[in-house]
Design a protein around this motif. Structure first.
Motif, PDB file in Angstrom:
ATOM      1  N   PHE A  20      10.332 147.543  -0.997  1.00  0.00           N
ATOM      2  CA  PHE A  20      10.302 147.354  -2.440  1.00  0.00           C
ATOM      3  C   PHE A  20       9.145 146.461  -2.880  1.00  0.00           C
ATOM      4  CE2 PHE A  20      14.801 148.133  -1.444  1.00  0.00           C
ATOM      5  CZ  PHE A  20      14.982 149.285  -2.181  1.00  0.00           C
ATOM      6  N   TRP A  21       8.422 145.872  -1.913  1.00  0.00           N
ATOM      7  CA  TRP A  21       7.338 144.960  -2.262  1.00  0.00           C
ATOM      8  C   TRP A  21       6.061 145.735  -2.489  1.00  0.00           C
ATOM      9  CZ3 TRP A  21       2.637 143.421   0.001  1.00  0.00           C
ATOM     10  CH2 TRP A  21       2.055 142.272  -0.552  1.00  0.00           C
ATOM     11  N   VAL A  22       5.369 145.442  -3.590  1.00  0.00           N
ATOM     12  CA  VAL A  22       4.113 146.098  -3.920  1.00  0.00           C
ATOM     13  C   VAL A  22       3.014 145.035  -3.946  1.00  0.00           C
ATOM     14  CG1 VAL A  22       2.854 147.457  -5.623  1.00  0.00           C
ATOM     15  CG2 VAL A  22       5.300 147.857  -5.279  1.00  0.00           C
ATOM     16  N   ALA A  23       1.984 145.253  -3.154  1.00  0.00           N
ATOM     17  CA  ALA A  23       0.889 144.280  -3.088  1.00  0.00           C
ATOM     18  C   ALA A  23       0.161 144.222  -4.427  1.00  0.00           C
ATOM     19  CB  ALA A  23      -0.083 144.652  -1.974  1.00  0.00           C
ATOM     20  N   PRO A  24      -0.064 143.035  -4.956  1.00  0.00           N
ATOM     21  CA  PRO A  24      -0.773 142.933  -6.240  1.00  0.00           C
ATOM     22  C   PRO A  24      -2.234 143.330  -6.085  1.00  0.00           C
ATOM     23  CG  PRO A  24      -0.433 140.754  -5.287  1.00  0.00           C
ATOM     24  CD  PRO A  24       0.324 141.717  -4.433  1.00  0.00           C
ATOM     25  N   ARG A  25      -2.766 144.034  -7.066  1.00  0.00           N
ATOM     26  CA  ARG A  25      -4.154 144.472  -7.047  1.00  0.00           C
ATOM     27  C   ARG A  25      -5.072 143.350  -7.521  1.00  0.00           C
ATOM     28  NH1 ARG A  25      -7.073 149.145  -7.047  1.00  0.00           N
ATOM     29  NH2 ARG A  25      -5.187 150.404  -6.951  1.00  0.00           N
ATOM     30  N   VAL A  26      -6.193 143.218  -6.837  1.00  0.00           N
ATOM     31  CA  VAL A  26      -7.183 142.226  -7.258  1.00  0.00           C
ATOM     32  C   VAL A  26      -7.754 142.664  -8.607  1.00  0.00           C
ATOM     33  CG1 VAL A  26      -9.379 141.132  -6.677  1.00  0.00           C
ATOM     34  CG2 VAL A  26      -7.743 141.670  -4.871  1.00  0.00           C
ATOM     35  N   PRO A  27      -7.838 141.755  -9.582  1.00  0.00           N
ATOM     36  CA  PRO A  27      -8.365 142.135 -10.905  1.00  0.00           C
ATOM     37  C   PRO A  27      -9.806 142.653 -10.824  1.00  0.00           C
ATOM     38  CG  PRO A  27      -7.283 140.002 -10.987  1.00  0.00           C
ATOM     39  CD  PRO A  27      -7.371 140.358  -9.557  1.00  0.00           C
ATOM     40  N   ARG A  28     -10.059 143.737 -11.540  1.00  0.00           N
ATOM     41  CA  ARG A  28     -11.392 144.332 -11.603  1.00  0.00           C
ATOM     42  C   ARG A  28     -11.993 144.072 -12.982  1.00  0.00           C
ATOM     43  NH1 ARG A  28     -10.560 150.282  -8.669  1.00  0.00           N
ATOM     44  NH2 ARG A  28     -10.005 149.451  -6.588  1.00  0.00           N
ATOM     45  N   MET A  29     -13.231 143.624 -12.970  1.00  0.00           N
ATOM     46  CA  MET A  29     -13.912 143.297 -14.216  1.00  0.00           C
ATOM     47  C   MET A  29     -15.144 144.180 -14.378  1.00  0.00           C
ATOM     48  SD  MET A  29     -13.705 139.151 -13.824  1.00  0.00           S
ATOM     49  CE  MET A  29     -14.439 138.903 -15.444  1.00  0.00           C
ATOM     50  N   GLU A  30     -15.519 144.417 -15.638  1.00  0.00           N
ATOM     51  CA  GLU A  30     -16.704 145.202 -15.921  1.00  0.00           C
ATOM     52  C   GLU A  30     -17.962 144.345 -15.790  1.00  0.00           C
ATOM     53  OE1 GLU A  30     -16.356 147.011 -19.712  1.00  0.00           O
ATOM     54  OE2 GLU A  30     -14.640 148.280 -19.152  1.00  0.00           O
ATOM     55  N   VAL A  31     -19.077 145.002 -15.544  1.00  0.00           N
ATOM     56  CA  VAL A  31     -20.360 144.308 -15.403  1.00  0.00           C
ATOM     57  C   VAL A  31     -20.887 143.955 -16.792  1.00  0.00           C
ATOM     58  CG1 VAL A  31     -22.714 144.479 -14.519  1.00  0.00           C
ATOM     59  CG2 VAL A  31     -20.830 145.562 -13.273  1.00  0.00           C
ATOM     60  N   GLU A  32     -21.230 142.683 -16.986  1.00  0.00           N
ATOM     61  CA  GLU A  32     -21.737 142.234 -18.276  1.00  0.00           C
ATOM     62  C   GLU A  32     -23.194 142.642 -18.457  1.00  0.00           C
ATOM     63  OE1 GLU A  32     -21.232 138.084 -18.610  1.00  0.00           O
ATOM     64  OE2 GLU A  32     -19.027 138.135 -18.476  1.00  0.00           O
ATOM     65  N   GLU A  33     -23.527 143.018 -19.665  1.00  0.00           N
ATOM     66  CA  GLU A  33     -24.904 143.393 -19.969  1.00  0.00           C
ATOM     67  C   GLU A  33     -25.836 142.177 -19.876  1.00  0.00           C
ATOM     68  OE1 GLU A  33     -25.270 145.354 -23.657  1.00  0.00           O
ATOM     69  OE2 GLU A  33     -23.829 146.952 -23.179  1.00  0.00           O
ATOM     70  N   GLY A  34     -27.029 142.416 -19.325  1.00  0.00           N
ATOM     71  CA  GLY A  34     -28.000 141.347 -19.181  1.00  0.00           C
ATOM     72  C   GLY A  34     -27.810 140.468 -17.972  1.00  0.00           C
ATOM     73  N   SER A  35     -26.754 140.697 -17.210  1.00  0.00           N
ATOM     74  CA  SER A  35     -26.497 139.886 -16.028  1.00  0.00           C
ATOM     75  C   SER A  35     -27.304 140.404 -14.840  1.00  0.00           C
ATOM     76  CB  SER A  35     -25.005 139.895 -15.691  1.00  0.00           C
ATOM     77  OG  SER A  35     -24.585 141.208 -15.355  1.00  0.00           O
ATOM     78  N   HIS A  36     -27.248 139.668 -13.733  1.00  0.00           N
ATOM     79  CA  HIS A  36     -27.957 140.077 -12.515  1.00  0.00           C
ATOM     80  C   HIS A  36     -27.438 141.419 -12.015  1.00  0.00           C
ATOM     81  CE1 HIS A  36     -29.644 139.901  -8.442  1.00  0.00           C
ATOM     82  NE2 HIS A  36     -28.430 140.190  -8.005  1.00  0.00           N
ATOM     83  N   PHE A  37     -26.123 141.596 -12.033  1.00  0.00           N
ATOM     84  CA  PHE A  37     -25.540 142.844 -11.560  1.00  0.00           C
ATOM     85  C   PHE A  37     -25.903 144.019 -12.464  1.00  0.00           C
ATOM     86  CE2 PHE A  37     -22.041 140.192  -9.401  1.00  0.00           C
ATOM     87  CZ  PHE A  37     -22.766 140.152  -8.211  1.00  0.00           C
ATOM     88  N   ALA A  38     -26.072 143.763 -13.747  1.00  0.00           N
ATOM     89  CA  ALA A  38     -26.495 144.821 -14.661  1.00  0.00           C
ATOM     90  C   ALA A  38     -27.894 145.315 -14.302  1.00  0.00           C
ATOM     91  CB  ALA A  38     -26.455 144.325 -16.100  1.00  0.00           C
ATOM     92  N   ASN A  39     -28.763 144.410 -13.906  1.00  0.00           N
ATOM     93  CA  ASN A  39     -30.106 144.809 -13.473  1.00  0.00           C
ATOM     94  C   ASN A  39     -30.057 145.599 -12.171  1.00  0.00           C
ATOM     95  OD1 ASN A  39     -31.207 143.456 -15.702  1.00  0.00           O
ATOM     96  ND2 ASN A  39     -31.390 141.520 -14.567  1.00  0.00           N
ATOM     97  N   VAL A  40     -29.107 145.260 -11.307  1.00  0.00           N
ATOM     98  CA  VAL A  40     -28.946 146.018 -10.059  1.00  0.00           C
ATOM     99  C   VAL A  40     -28.536 147.453 -10.360  1.00  0.00           C
ATOM    100  CG1 VAL A  40     -27.558 146.227  -7.963  1.00  0.00           C
ATOM    101  CG2 VAL A  40     -28.415 143.981  -8.669  1.00  0.00           C
ATOM    102  N   LEU A  41     -27.569 147.623 -11.250  1.00  0.00           N
ATOM    103  CA  LEU A  41     -27.118 148.971 -11.605  1.00  0.00           C
ATOM    104  C   LEU A  41     -28.225 149.761 -12.296  1.00  0.00           C
ATOM    105  CD1 LEU A  41     -23.477 148.258 -12.841  1.00  0.00           C
ATOM    106  CD2 LEU A  41     -24.266 148.937 -10.563  1.00  0.00           C
ATOM    107  N   LYS A  42     -29.064 149.063 -13.061  1.00  0.00           N
ATOM    108  CA  LYS A  42     -30.191 149.736 -13.710  1.00  0.00           C
ATOM    109  C   LYS A  42     -31.180 150.246 -12.679  1.00  0.00           C
ATOM    110  CE  LYS A  42     -33.727 149.003 -17.263  1.00  0.00           C
ATOM    111  NZ  LYS A  42     -34.325 148.022 -18.223  1.00  0.00           N
ATOM    112  N   ALA A  43     -31.380 149.475 -11.590  1.00  0.00           N
ATOM    113  CA  ALA A  43     -32.293 149.905 -10.522  1.00  0.00           C
ATOM    114  C   ALA A  43     -31.732 151.108  -9.762  1.00  0.00           C
ATOM    115  CB  ALA A  43     -32.553 148.749  -9.567  1.00  0.00           C
ATOM    116  N   LEU A  44     -30.407 151.194  -9.658  1.00  0.00           N
ATOM    117  CA  LEU A  44     -29.791 152.316  -8.948  1.00  0.00           C
ATOM    118  C   LEU A  44     -29.750 153.579  -9.807  1.00  0.00           C
ATOM    119  CD1 LEU A  44     -26.775 150.593  -7.134  1.00  0.00           C
ATOM    120  CD2 LEU A  44     -28.971 151.277  -6.163  1.00  0.00           C
ATOM    121  N   GLY A  45     -29.746 153.431 -11.102  1.00  0.00           N
ATOM    122  CA  GLY A  45     -29.681 154.593 -11.983  1.00  0.00           C
ATOM    123  C   GLY A  45     -28.327 155.263 -11.919  1.00  0.00           C
ATOM    124  N   LYS A  46     -28.322 156.569 -11.701  1.00  0.00           N
ATOM    125  CA  LYS A  46     -27.079 157.340 -11.661  1.00  0.00           C
ATOM    126  C   LYS A  46     -26.576 157.573 -10.229  1.00  0.00           C
ATOM    127  CE  LYS A  46     -28.068 159.824 -15.961  1.00  0.00           C
ATOM    128  NZ  LYS A  46     -28.205 161.159 -16.611  1.00  0.00           N
TER     129      LYS A  46
END
Length: 261
Positions: A20-46
């Motif tokens: 009956f125990w369900v492992a809690p899911r780690v919270p997932r957050m969206e990438v903020e615009e202008g952040s370092h990770f946003a620039n990484v996704l821009k370099a990867l494209g689609k």
């Protein structure tokens, strides 16, 4: 030889798991615009199929056929010059696939990225050894433990298990204490198969204790000579404590101070 038991799902139903125990899911957050990770996704494209942030780490799901291309972009254009970890997870019982992951580190920005891809059973992944020398041993271990083949690897062979070992120990269908081949491996190698009846299979259960074993275990209070036969029982010996070194805390003979000095 001991009786063969099917290994289709030997670890699927753990006796200690609360159904009956369900492992809690780690919270997932969206990438903020202008952040370092946003620039990484821009370099990867689609090229990224799915992206999100977990505990400060950017997780990128990709196509397994594009792993070398995408990791090369992350290294050369985004500054992720270190591959700190690489391995796989067995999800064959659920959907017939492995989940491979690469943990990348950007030392100058103190940022981490986890690249994740799915690989079907029997398919091969491209080696990233040309980008990271540390991937050499990691890919060999992945091949050894899971049986995942890596294309264009400079020296793809087992790294932990012997070359003639049967099976891959980190598969969930692999028994925790090894299969029949594992129980006879050392006997066959050292003495030969003709000695199987003489020596017997290897006991691979580390928690097993023989009640009458007088060679490997101390018997406090029931000391007997080394290798003695105690199948008829053994006599209890009183434990003696040294008055100068050891203290018998079972006796109520100590003094208790009313006040601290």
């Amino acid at each position: 030889m001991r009786k063969y038991t099917p290994k289709d799902n030997v670890q699927g139903k753990s006796y200690y798991t609360d159904r009956f125990w369900v492992a809690p899911r780690v919270p997932r957050m969206e990438v903020e615009e202008g952040s370092h990770f946003a620039n990484v996704l821009k370099a990867l494209g689609k090229k990224a199929k799915e992206t999100y942030i977990e505990i400060g780490t950017l997780v990128i799901h990709i196509d397994a056929k594009k792993n070398l291309e995408i990791i090369k972009i992350l290294k050369e254009k985004c500054g992720y010059t270190q591959c700190s970890e690489q391995s796989a997870v067995d999800y064959l019982a659920n959907d017939g696939e492995f989940e491979l992951f690469y943990q990348l580190l950007n030392i100058t920005e103190a940022k981490r990225i986890r690249v994740v891809c799915r690989l079907k059973k029997g398919a091969a992944i491209e080696s990233i050894t040309p980008l990271f020398k540390s991937a050499n041993f990691a890919e060999r271990e992945m091949f050894d433990m899971f049986g995942i083949y890596v294309n264009n690897h400079p020296f793809l062979k087992r790294i932990l298990m012997p070359d003639d070992w049967h099976g891959h120990p980190l598969l969930k269908t692999y028994p925790l204490h090894g299969d029949e081949a594992a129980s006879w491996y050392e006997v066959d190698k050292i003495f030969g198969k003709e000695y199987r009846d003489v020596i017997g299979p290897e006991n691979r259960d580390p928690s097993r204790i023989d009640r009458y074993d007088t060679k490997r275990f101390s018997r406090v209070g029931y000391e007997v000579p080394f290798g003695a036969d105690i199948s008829e029982g053994e006599k209890e010996n009183p434990i003696e404590y040294s008055e100068t070194i050891l203290v018998d805390y079972t006796k109520d003979s100590g003094k208790q101070l009313d006040e601290r000095r």
